[in-house]
Design a protein around this motif. Structure first.
Motif, PDB file in Angstrom:
ATOM      1  N   ALA A 195       0.827  -1.208   0.000  1.00  0.00           N
ATOM      2  CA  ALA A 195       0.000   0.000   0.000  1.00  0.00           C
ATOM      3  C   ALA A 195       0.860   1.256   0.000  1.00  0.00           C
TER       4      ALA A 195
ATOM      5  N   GLU B 257      -5.634   6.403   4.553  1.00  0.00           N
ATOM      6  CA  GLU B 257      -5.632   5.079   5.177  1.00  0.00           C
ATOM      7  C   GLU B 257      -5.202   4.044   4.146  1.00  0.00           C
ATOM      8  N   ARG B 258      -4.186   3.271   4.464  1.00  0.00           N
ATOM      9  CA  ARG B 258      -3.639   2.341   3.479  1.00  0.00           C
ATOM     10  C   ARG B 258      -4.641   1.280   3.045  1.00  0.00           C
ATOM     11  N   GLU B 259      -5.572   0.910   3.950  1.00  0.00           N
ATOM     12  CA  GLU B 259      -6.566  -0.104   3.594  1.00  0.00           C
ATOM     13  C   GLU B 259      -7.512   0.381   2.499  1.00  0.00           C
ATOM     14  N   ASP B 260      -7.592   1.698   2.312  1.00  0.00           N
ATOM     15  CA  ASP B 260      -8.528   2.264   1.336  1.00  0.00           C
ATOM     16  C   ASP B 260      -7.919   2.427  -0.060  1.00  0.00           C
TER      17      ASP B 260
ATOM     18  N   SER C 154      -4.898 -13.294   3.666  1.00  0.00           N
ATOM     19  CA  SER C 154      -4.890 -11.834   3.546  1.00  0.00           C
ATOM     20  C   SER C 154      -6.113 -11.309   2.820  1.00  0.00           C
TER      21      SER C 154
ATOM     22  N   ARG D  64      -8.280 -12.091   7.679  1.00  0.00           N
ATOM     23  CA  ARG D  64      -9.230 -10.982   7.838  1.00  0.00           C
ATOM     24  C   ARG D  64     -10.348 -11.388   8.791  1.00  0.00           C
TER      25      ARG D  64
END
Length: 415
Positions: A192, A275-278, A384, A415
């Motif tokens: 990310a 946010e890296r998850e986005d 993941s 997750r």
């Protein structure tokens, strides 16, 4: 040390196109030995006291080709070093991002085709488990109008110490200007973070399509921040100013002249989420750019390598398609016996939950614990991305305690 001349060196010259004599190293099956290399006269003349050719070892994979121009060891008082001198690029893309030495016409000619190529390159290294960790214009080389992504985590691919392929003696630490927000806060540099840095480069490439005195100057001011060293000298950072950068991009739509420019801008906004998850994945970016291909747009997939993909690369691509099982079976049937162990292949199928393709690899004898270049096993990949069926299949024969390069087990990744 006495002066070294070409006649003193134990070497053999190889003609252009002649195959270098890689010999398997029995003690290390993944390595091969190059017993002789060809020194160029220029280097012998420049460094007569320090050029010593030796037998060297290179990690040699079936889906990688090592084009070696010269290898030498420098034996100095500081302990010496090893280097590989390869074909020289013409420079990097930095000069195309607003330098007066490159005209606006030239920038508009070359830059549009580079978006797809860079997305393809980052997608590929992520597919096989490599994180770049320092994407920036200085690490994107230009040769014959094409871009080459350089200086990415060579130490993670078995060559030992990281070797710079751009500027000699330049430190390999992160570059604050392009670092993601979490990297500046001390977090690890994952995929990310690569995406954020690539988004920052894409944004600079986009604004370089306009006059230097137009929106380029605005962006330069937006990313100015005060140095964290306590001085009042401004430090440019996309990560530290991510909120301001996002706000600035939000108001840029009306200033752009082409629809595809706005498409790139929207892509940059998705890549540079705080946010890296986005953030989008490299594969999602590659697909979006491919979808934007049309007669009125210069965007599209990278076409630099349409005709020279290796079997390993074809296998990875097939593993990323839900309908790719027939191609996977054909490639494994017709290819080299070790093709099934291509790093990234079973991993991509596992990450996408393509259980039938995963079964093909397992039935052919591939270990479910086989690591990619980031030491991630297929089980890490399935965990993941929340692929429960693939996880259940793999976990029956996998070691759930194996750790990747970030010291994470598959259960940590779940997750």
């Amino acid at each position: 040390m006495a002066a070294t001349t070409p006649k003193d060196l134990n070497y053999r010259e190889f003609k252009e196109g002649e195959t270098l004599p890689f010999r398997p190293d029995p003690s290390q099956p993944e390595f091969a030995v190059v017993p002789w290399v060809k020194p160029t006269p220029e280097y012998v003349n420049i460094y007569p006291d320090s050029l010593v050719l030796k037998t060297i070892q290179l990690k040699f994979k079936q889906d990688e080709k090592v084009e070696l121009f010269m290898a030498f060891a420098h034996e100095g008082s500081a302990g010496g070093y090893f280097a590989i001198v390869m074909d020289r690029a013409e420079g990097n893309i930095q000069k195309y991002l607003g330098s007066p030495t490159v005209s606006l016409v030239e920038r508009q000619q070359f830059i549009p085709g580079w978006f797809g190529c860079l997305a393809e390159a980052v997608s590929h290294i992520h597919d096989i488990g490599i994180k770049h960790r320092d994407i920036k214009p200085a690490n994107i080389l230009v040769k014959h109008g094409s871009v080459l992504l350089a200086d990415f985590g060579i130490s993670k691919m078995g060559l030992g110490k990281t070797l710079s392929t751009t500027v000699p003696n330049e430190p390999r630490g992160r570059t604050p200007k392009y670092a993601a927000p979490e990297v500046g806060d001390g977090s690890t540099r994952g995929r990310a973070a690569d995406i954020f840095s690539l988004g920052a480069v894409f944004l600079e490439m986009l604004v370089a399509l306009y006059d230097v005195n137009d929106i380029q100057w605005d962006l330069s001011k937006v990313i100015d921040t005060l140095s964290n060293q306590g001085s009042q000298q401004p430090e440019k950072s996309f990560g530290k100013r991510v909120g301001s950068v996002q706000e600035w991009m939000g108001g840029l739509d009306t200033k752009l002249k082409e629809d595809w420019h706005r498409d790139i801008l929207h892509l940059c906004r998705e890549m540079m989420k705080e946010e890296r998850e986005d953030r989008l994945s490299a594969e999602a970016i590659r697909l979006k750019l491919s979808d934007l291909s049309c007669p009125d747009s210069p965007l599209g997939p990278c076409r630099c390598r349409d005709t020279d993909f290796t079997d390993g690369q074809k296998l990875i691509k097939a593993c990323k398609r839900k309908d790719g099982i027939e191609d996977v079976q054909r490639l494994l049937r017709e290819g080299d016996k070790d093709l099934k162990n291509t790093k990234g292949a079973i991993h991509q199928a596992s990450a996408r939950g393509y259980v039938d393709i995963v079964k093909v690899f397992m039935d052919s004898g591939v270990s479910p614990d086989m690591p990619d270049y980031g030491n991630r096993t297929p089980l890490h990949c399935a965990a993941s991305y929340g692929q429960d069926e693939a996880f259940d299949l793999l976990s029956k024969n996998s070691d759930v305690n194996l750790k990747d390069e970030e010291e994470q087990t598959p259960l940590h990744c779940a997750r």
